[in-house]
Motif scaffolding. Structure first.
Motif, PDB file in Angstrom:
ATOM      1  N   HIS A 178      32.889 -19.895 -11.819  1.00 40.49           N
ATOM      2  CA  HIS A 178      33.173 -18.950 -10.670  1.00 40.49           C
ATOM      3  C   HIS A 178      32.884 -19.679  -9.303  1.00 40.49           C
ATOM      4  N   ARG A 179      34.140 -19.279  -8.498  1.00 37.96           N
ATOM      5  CA  ARG A 179      34.043 -19.956  -7.238  1.00 37.96           C
ATOM      6  C   ARG A 179      34.535 -18.880  -6.016  1.00 37.96           C
ATOM      7  N   ARG A 180      34.637 -17.865  -6.408  1.00 36.48           N
ATOM      8  CA  ARG A 180      34.844 -16.644  -5.289  1.00 36.48           C
ATOM      9  C   ARG A 180      33.645 -15.672  -5.737  1.00 36.48           C
ATOM     10  N   ILE A 181      32.424 -15.743  -4.916  1.00 33.40           N
ATOM     11  CA  ILE A 181      31.363 -14.857  -5.366  1.00 33.40           C
ATOM     12  C   ILE A 181      31.018 -14.003  -4.412  1.00 33.40           C
ATOM     13  N   ALA A 182      30.961 -12.858  -4.746  1.00 35.06           N
ATOM     14  CA  ALA A 182      30.476 -11.668  -3.822  1.00 35.06           C
ATOM     15  C   ALA A 182      28.987 -11.347  -3.745  1.00 35.06           C
ATOM     16  N   VAL A 183      28.173 -11.321  -2.662  1.00 33.74           N
ATOM     17  CA  VAL A 183      27.080 -10.677  -3.027  1.00 33.74           C
ATOM     18  C   VAL A 183      26.960  -9.288  -2.115  1.00 33.74           C
ATOM     19  N   ALA A 184      26.309  -8.417  -3.061  1.00 35.04           N
ATOM     20  CA  ALA A 184      26.027  -6.938  -2.273  1.00 35.04           C
ATOM     21  C   ALA A 184      24.823  -6.855  -1.921  1.00 35.04           C
ATOM     22  N   ALA A 185      24.517  -7.173  -0.435  1.00 33.77           N
ATOM     23  CA  ALA A 185      23.425  -7.349   0.066  1.00 33.77           C
ATOM     24  C   ALA A 185      22.687  -6.450   0.936  1.00 33.77           C
ATOM     25  N   GLN A 186      21.392  -6.200   0.840  1.00 39.65           N
ATOM     26  CA  GLN A 186      20.584  -5.351   1.665  1.00 39.65           C
ATOM     27  C   GLN A 186      20.103  -5.989   3.040  1.00 39.65           C
ATOM     28  N   SER A 187      19.725  -5.595   3.853  1.00 37.85           N
ATOM     29  CA  SER A 187      19.117  -6.159   4.797  1.00 37.85           C
ATOM     30  C   SER A 187      17.369  -6.661   4.618  1.00 37.85           C
ATOM     31  N   SER A 188      17.185  -7.756   4.451  1.00 32.40           N
ATOM     32  CA  SER A 188      15.687  -8.017   4.363  1.00 32.40           C
ATOM     33  C   SER A 188      15.609  -9.671   4.402  1.00 32.40           C
ATOM     34  N   ALA A 189      14.535 -10.456   4.844  1.00 31.55           N
ATOM     35  CA  ALA A 189      14.444 -11.685   4.902  1.00 31.55           C
ATOM     36  C   ALA A 189      14.557 -12.339   3.658  1.00 31.55           C
ATOM     37  N   TYR A 190      14.180 -11.508   2.721  1.00 26.91           N
ATOM     38  CA  TYR A 190      14.333 -11.997   1.086  1.00 26.91           C
ATOM     39  C   TYR A 190      15.816 -12.290   0.536  1.00 26.91           C
ATOM     40  N   TRP A 191      16.601 -11.185   1.048  1.00 23.68           N
ATOM     41  CA  TRP A 191      18.033 -11.272   0.358  1.00 23.68           C
ATOM     42  C   TRP A 191      18.681 -12.106   1.484  1.00 23.68           C
ATOM     43  N   ALA A 192      18.454 -12.128   2.779  1.00 32.12           N
ATOM     44  CA  ALA A 192      19.074 -13.070   3.556  1.00 32.12           C
ATOM     45  C   ALA A 192      18.732 -14.661   3.230  1.00 32.12           C
ATOM     46  N   SER A 193      17.850 -15.087   3.073  1.00 34.19           N
ATOM     47  CA  SER A 193      17.546 -16.068   2.430  1.00 34.19           C
ATOM     48  C   SER A 193      18.206 -16.630   1.264  1.00 34.19           C
ATOM     49  N   GLY A 194      18.184 -15.617   0.211  1.00 37.42           N
ATOM     50  CA  GLY A 194      18.983 -15.948  -0.962  1.00 37.42           C
ATOM     51  C   GLY A 194      20.577 -15.989  -0.902  1.00 37.42           C
ATOM     52  N   THR A 195      20.980 -15.362   0.288  1.00 40.73           N
ATOM     53  CA  THR A 195      22.354 -15.446   0.489  1.00 40.73           C
ATOM     54  C   THR A 195      22.737 -16.812   1.099  1.00 40.73           C
ATOM     55  N   ARG A 196      21.835 -17.222   2.178  1.00 42.40           N
ATOM     56  CA  ARG A 196      22.023 -18.551   2.609  1.00 42.40           C
ATOM     57  C   ARG A 196      21.688 -19.475   1.710  1.00 42.40           C
ATOM     58  N   ILE A 197      20.960 -19.580   0.931  1.00 48.83           N
ATOM     59  CA  ILE A 197      20.959 -20.783  -0.220  1.00 48.83           C
ATOM     60  C   ILE A 197      22.218 -20.802  -1.095  1.00 48.83           C
ATOM     61  N   LEU A 198      22.678 -19.659  -1.344  1.00 49.12           N
ATOM     62  CA  LEU A 198      23.868 -19.740  -2.139  1.00 49.12           C
ATOM     63  C   LEU A 198      24.893 -20.403  -1.422  1.00 49.12           C
TER      64      LEU A 198
END
Length: 370
Positions: free
Chosen positions: A153-173
């Motif tokens: 997988h190279r094109r990865i979508a994240v369906a994300a809600q607004s929270s510090a936890y989800w934002a951190s996860g998106t940034r790490i990925l």
């Protein structure tokens, strides 16, 4: 190290029990099933400690507070438990709640062994009062990213809600995948319906969709929409935060719950202690125990060892984190300072990526080991 003087009366002097404050989400909007698993592990370990003679002949006692996934409620509970004279704090599942509890415990000089929350920045500044059993989010989610790359997988979508936890996860990925040829496409769930998510996945030619959202909603609706869209028959749905670990996930989604990879913190094979604890937890929960229940058990195993070895003085407990060497259900637990992490960290927590086997719904398949 913040060492404010303890107010008069904050330490028990009745000679009866040694108390540990337990923070767990037991009501909505907290994930109550996760909280019940944490609590089952904590309670089983307390029973085992007391069957083995307690703490210097004194029984160990849990004082439980329901955080309901509310940071303010958790902080107030820490204040309450500190006044009651607990020797230490244990538990919590939700990262944002654990962060509020850790900040308050640090300010009060109350040792806190966090069982299950992963947010890297558990405290704003380095602290001697807080230790953690679960791996930091950066480590676990990088393992998940390696799994995605290995699966092509190279094109990865994240369906994300607004929270510090989800934002951190998106940034790490994003930070981990970008140098390795991966692209993260963020879908803002404040603006999209589950049906619109499907259209976005098609438009962006994503091969994987990660659910960085709450359960049951909107996670359940997103999964159902994607599974029923013939344009997305080949897309992989993932849930790195671990939602499919719990029975409520399968109950909500039925057959759609399978083949959704997630992170869990178990070894390939449990130790003899882990196997015994698994049997006891299964009886207590009337269901297969999640990794969260093992985290709860290990929390008490560590704290009991510390209290037996160093006494119930709070400062002595906090000073003992670097000397811990305890056989837990999932391996030997030791704490160290990990770069970028502000608390004492178990650095070798086992990490797996697993999913529910579509052919055998009661079986989890190990897909990748970190």
């Amino acid at each position: 190290m913040n060492t404010p003087p303890s107010p008069p009366g904050t330490q028990r002097t009745d000679g009866l029990s040694v108390q540990i404050g337990a923070l767990v989400p037991l009501t909505r909007p907290g994930w109550a099933e996760a909280g019940q698993h944490v609590l089952a592990g904590l309670e089983l370990a307390v029973r085992d400690v007391n069957d083995a003679g307690g703490i210097g002949g004194r029984p160990l006692e849990l004082v439980v507070r329901d955080t309901a996934a509310d940071p303010e409620r958790a902080a107030a509970a820490v204040d309450d438990l500190a006044r009651l004279g607990v020797a230490a704090l244990a538990g919590e599942y939700h990262s944002i709640v654990a962060r509020a509890a850790a900040a308050r415990a640090d300010a009060l000089g109350l040792p806190f062994l966090c069982s299950s929350a992963v947010l890297d920045a558990l405290t704003e500044q380095p602290t001697e009062w807080v230790a953690r059993l679960s791996p930091p989010q950066s480590r676990g989610w990088q393992v998940y990213a390696d799994f995605l790359l290995g699966a092509g997988h190279r094109r990865i979508a994240v369906a994300a809600q607004s929270s510090a936890y989800w934002a951190s996860g998106t940034r790490i990925l994003r930070d981990y995948l970008a140098p390795r040829g991966g692209t993260v496409i963020e879908l803002d769930m404040r603006a999209l319906t589950p049906t619109a998510v499907c259209d976005e996945l098609v438009d962006h030619r994503a091969t994987a969709l990660l659910l960085l959202v709450g359960h049951p909603e909107p996670a359940v609706s997103i999964v159902k929409s994607v599974r029923r869209d013939p344009r997305l028959a080949e897309i992989m749905i993932g849930a790195p935060a671990g939602q499919p670990e719990f029975a409520e996930w399968a109950t909500s989604l039925g057959g759609d719950s399978a083949a959704i990879p997630f992170l869990r913190y178990l070894p390939d094979h449990l130790s003899p202690l882990g196997a015994r604890v698994e049997t006891a937890l299964r009886e207590r929960l009337a269901a297969a125990p999640s990794f969260v229940a093992f985290e709860g058990y290990d929390t008490i195993a560590v704290l009991a060892n510390v209290l037996r070895s160093h006494g119930t003085d709070r400062a002595s407990t906090a000073a003992s984190w670097p000397r811990v060497a305890v056989e837990g259900t999932r391996g030997k637990i030791r704490f160290s300072r990990v770069p970028g992490i502000s608390v004492w960290q178990w650095a070798s927590t086992p990490i797996q990526v697993v999913d529910q086997d579509p052919a055998e719904p009661d079986r989890f398949r190990i897909l990748h080991v970190g």
